[in-house]
Design a protein around this motif. Structure first.
Motif, PDB file in Angstrom:
ATOM      1  N   ARG A   1      10.668  -7.999   6.364  1.00 55.48           N
ATOM      2  CA  ARG A   1      10.467  -6.772   5.574  1.00 55.48           C
ATOM      3  C   ARG A   1      10.496  -5.534   6.473  1.00 55.48           C
ATOM      4  O   ARG A   1      11.058  -4.499   6.108  1.00 55.48           O
TER       5      ARG A   1
ATOM      6  N   SER B   1       4.589  -6.888  -0.078  1.00 51.98           N
ATOM      7  CA  SER B   1       5.606  -7.913  -0.329  1.00 51.98           C
ATOM      8  C   SER B   1       5.471  -9.127   0.588  1.00 51.98           C
ATOM      9  O   SER B   1       6.171 -10.122   0.392  1.00 51.98           O
ATOM     10  N   SER B   2       4.553  -9.060   1.575  1.00 49.55           N
ATOM     11  CA  SER B   2       4.442 -10.143   2.549  1.00 49.55           C
ATOM     12  C   SER B   2       3.148 -10.930   2.470  1.00 49.55           C
ATOM     13  O   SER B   2       3.130 -12.120   2.797  1.00 49.55           O
TER      14      SER B   2
ATOM     15  N   GLN C   1       7.996 -13.486   7.234  1.00 47.18           N
ATOM     16  CA  GLN C   1       8.237 -12.630   6.078  1.00 47.18           C
ATOM     17  C   GLN C   1       8.019 -11.158   6.423  1.00 47.18           C
ATOM     18  O   GLN C   1       8.821 -10.293   6.084  1.00 47.18           O
TER      19      GLN C   1
ATOM     20  N   LYS D   1       4.578  -1.038   1.497  1.00 46.72           N
ATOM     21  CA  LYS D   1       5.592  -1.875   0.856  1.00 46.72           C
ATOM     22  C   LYS D   1       5.729  -3.211   1.588  1.00 46.72           C
ATOM     23  O   LYS D   1       5.849  -4.271   0.960  1.00 46.72           O
ATOM     24  N   CYS D   2       5.725  -3.145   2.930  1.00 49.47           N
ATOM     25  CA  CYS D   2       5.855  -4.380   3.719  1.00 49.47           C
ATOM     26  C   CYS D   2       4.657  -5.295   3.516  1.00 49.47           C
ATOM     27  O   CYS D   2       4.797  -6.515   3.373  1.00 49.47           O
TER      28      CYS D   2
END
Length: 565
Positions: free
Chosen positions: A88, A161-162, A84, A157-158
């Motif tokens: 990203r 979201s992961s 994931q 952000k990475c």
């Protein structure tokens, strides 16, 4: 530990300075949702990118504890999160422009196998992820704005979201963990029921190409012969049917291009779990299985190959055999014995990659060349003893000699990629043909007392007492200083990161364990035990690189046995 604000201040203060000023950023910084650690800063924008890791509080990440109750589930979740995060990061890769590797964002590229990697580790209190960042520059001048964008905009952000469960697809996370638990259950069933391997109906065995491990489109799905079909009940998938290969001696035969080697290749990689969509998710093999083959030119040290080769014309001792340039037969004989030492419970062999004179000697040849003049006892004459006296099964792809039919417990013919159980028919034919004459001397497993002898001084250190440098050449080889270890023909290495890990393990072994007192078995088991109990830090120190994957203990042995130093 410094704050993210202090990092931003330091970063802005060094804008447009000479690139080495970046090195002052090394250290840890607390962000709102994670801790960022800059472990190693590259020397210039054209060098290997900087090494960075992020730590997320495990409780805050919010993953259900049931996913982590089994080791296989934890490893599967780590693998899922790594994939994931890689996905990203790809969206932001090189979005910060500049010279050299400026703006690069990278982490492990996972293959079809689910491996335990240094890229992502789930500990008791945290989730740790290691990756690389190319610190931006114009020429060799710092681009602070570019790095600020990476660390304060792209990276959060990475991470968000992961590594936070609520932001992920819960069904996909669950599916990854549940698949691993089903795979583990198949392994338990194999051990409990005296099975060597299982291939689920519907599996896709052919690969896309020789350079791609993805499943081949429009392939014929695997369907078990009725006589070998077994139904397994798994905790999540329920009832699954497939071909169960019992322990003993199994032959895989058939015409060329009908799928014999394809099936064997799937079985040899069945020692690992595979991701959903691979096609081999439920192709599961005895986890200790070893693929054997001839390896002309490899070195052999102090190996007792006398069960296969003895009474050499030059009088060379085969109970402690040494050579720097093995023949096909001696290399394969050594491979068998070394694999017994490594705890193998199953041999996987393809006649096409074996030494013919090691595998079989037909009756006509025995009449022409008398037994007294032939020092080789072929595998044909040892396979039954290996199973009945040492508990080691064999799955053999045979295409040229019918002699193996007489010793086989089960014979599977591949017909246009479809397996057919022809055991009964072939055994009737065997009654019409005389069995090959065998005169194998008594069988005995070697005592495995080979000692890893130290070279003069400490082979793991340079003359100045520094640790020797490691360099990896893909999956095939690595070097410690100038000593190269060739692993090209160790076919069950799935990933170049396993090769890198073996390099670290071997270097530690040369520094700490190869003292002329420890046996090969003691060295291998100590290295593997350290890896399981203390993790990567035992071999790398506090700075653990991204890019290591755990090998099996069988590959640890293979590495030690191919080390010429």
């Amino acid at each position: 530990m410094k704050t993210a604000a202090e990092l931003r201040t330091s970063l802005r203060a060094m804008d447009h300075r000479s690139y080495p000023a970046y090195k002052s950023l090394a250290g840890s910084y607390r962000f709102d949702r994670f801790i960022l650690s800059i472990d190693h800063v590259q020397g210039d924008p054209f060098a290997s990118p900087s090494s960075v890791h992020v730590e997320v509080d495990r409780k805050a990440a919010g993953f259900p504890e049931r996913f982590l109750q089994q080791v296989c589930g934890r490893i599967a979740l780590q693998d899922y999160l790594t994939r994931q995060f890689a996905s990203r990061m790809e969206a932001y890769n090189f979005k910060a422009k500049g010279s050299g590797k400026s703006g690069l964002l990278s982490i492990t590229r996972c293959g079809q196998e689910v491996l335990e990697r240094s890229a992502c580790e789930i500990a008791q209190d945290r989730i740790l992820v290691r990756f690389h960042v190319g610190f931006p520059a114009f020429g060799r001048t710092i681009d602070a704005g570019g790095l600020e964008k990476i660390l304060f905009e792209f990276l959060p952000k990475c991470v968000e979201s992961s590594f936070f469960y609520r932001n992920l697809n819960a069904k996909q996370v669950e599916a990854a963990v549940y698949l691993a638990e089903d795979q583990q259950e198949v392994r338990r069933i194999l051990a409990k029921n005296g099975l060597a391997a299982f291939v689920a109906n519907g599996s896709i065995l052919p690969r896309k190409s020789g350079v791609s491990d993805l499943p081949m489109k429009d392939s014929i799905p695997f369907v078990s012969p009725g006589s070998m079909e077994k139904t397994l009940r798994l905790p999540h998938r329920g009832e699954v049917k497939g071909m169960a290969i019992p322990q003993g001696i199994t032959l895989i035969v058939g015409g060329g291009y009908h799928g014999k080697s394809t099936l064997l290749s799937a079985l040899q990689m069945g020692v690992y779990n595979h991701i959903s969509g691979d096609g081999r998710e439920l192709v599961i093999t005895d986890a200790t299985a070893v693929k054997l083959r001839a390896e002309e030119g490899r070195s052999i040290r102090g190996t007792d190959i006398s069960m296969f080769i003895r009474d050499l014309p030059n009088g060379k001792d085969t109970t402690s055999f040494d050579t720097e340039d093995a023949s096909g037969s001696t290399s394969q004989a050594a491979g068998v014995v070394e694999s017994i030492e490594a705890g193998a419970g199953l041999f996987l062999i393809d006649e096409d990659t074996s030494a013919t004179n090691f595998m079989v000697r037909d009756d006509f040849m025995q009449q022409v060349i008398s037994r007294e003049k032939e020092p080789i006892t072929p595998f044909l004459e040892r396979a039954r003893d290996l199973y009945e006296k040492a508990g080691i099964s064999t799955i053999l792809v045979a295409g040229s000699s019918g002699a193996f039919f007489h010793i086989a417990d089960r014979i599977v013919q591949m017909d246009c990629y479809r397996p057919v159980d022809i055991t009964g028919r072939v055994k009737k034919l065997c009654m019409e043909h005389a069995a090959p004459r065998t005169q194998a001397p008594g069988f005995a497993v070697p005592d495995f007392r080979r000692v890893m002898r130290a070279a003069s001084g400490n082979p793991g250190k340079t003359a100045r007492g520094e640790r020797k440098k490691i360099k990896t050449f893909g999956r095939d080889a690595f070097s410690i200083d100038r000593e190269t270890v060739d692993l090209r023909l160790v076919e069950q290495l799935a990933d170049s990161e396993q090769t890198s890990a073996l390099a670290y393990l071997l270097r530690y072994g040369t520094e700490q364990l190869m003292d002329g007192k420890h046996t090969v078995r003691q060295v291998a088991e100590r290295l593997f035990s350290l890896l399981e109990q203390k993790g990567w830090e035992a071999f790398c120190g506090p700075y653990v690189p991204c890019g290591l994957a755990k090998p099996r203990i069988q590959e640890v042995y293979a590495c030690l046995n191919r080390y010429r130093g």
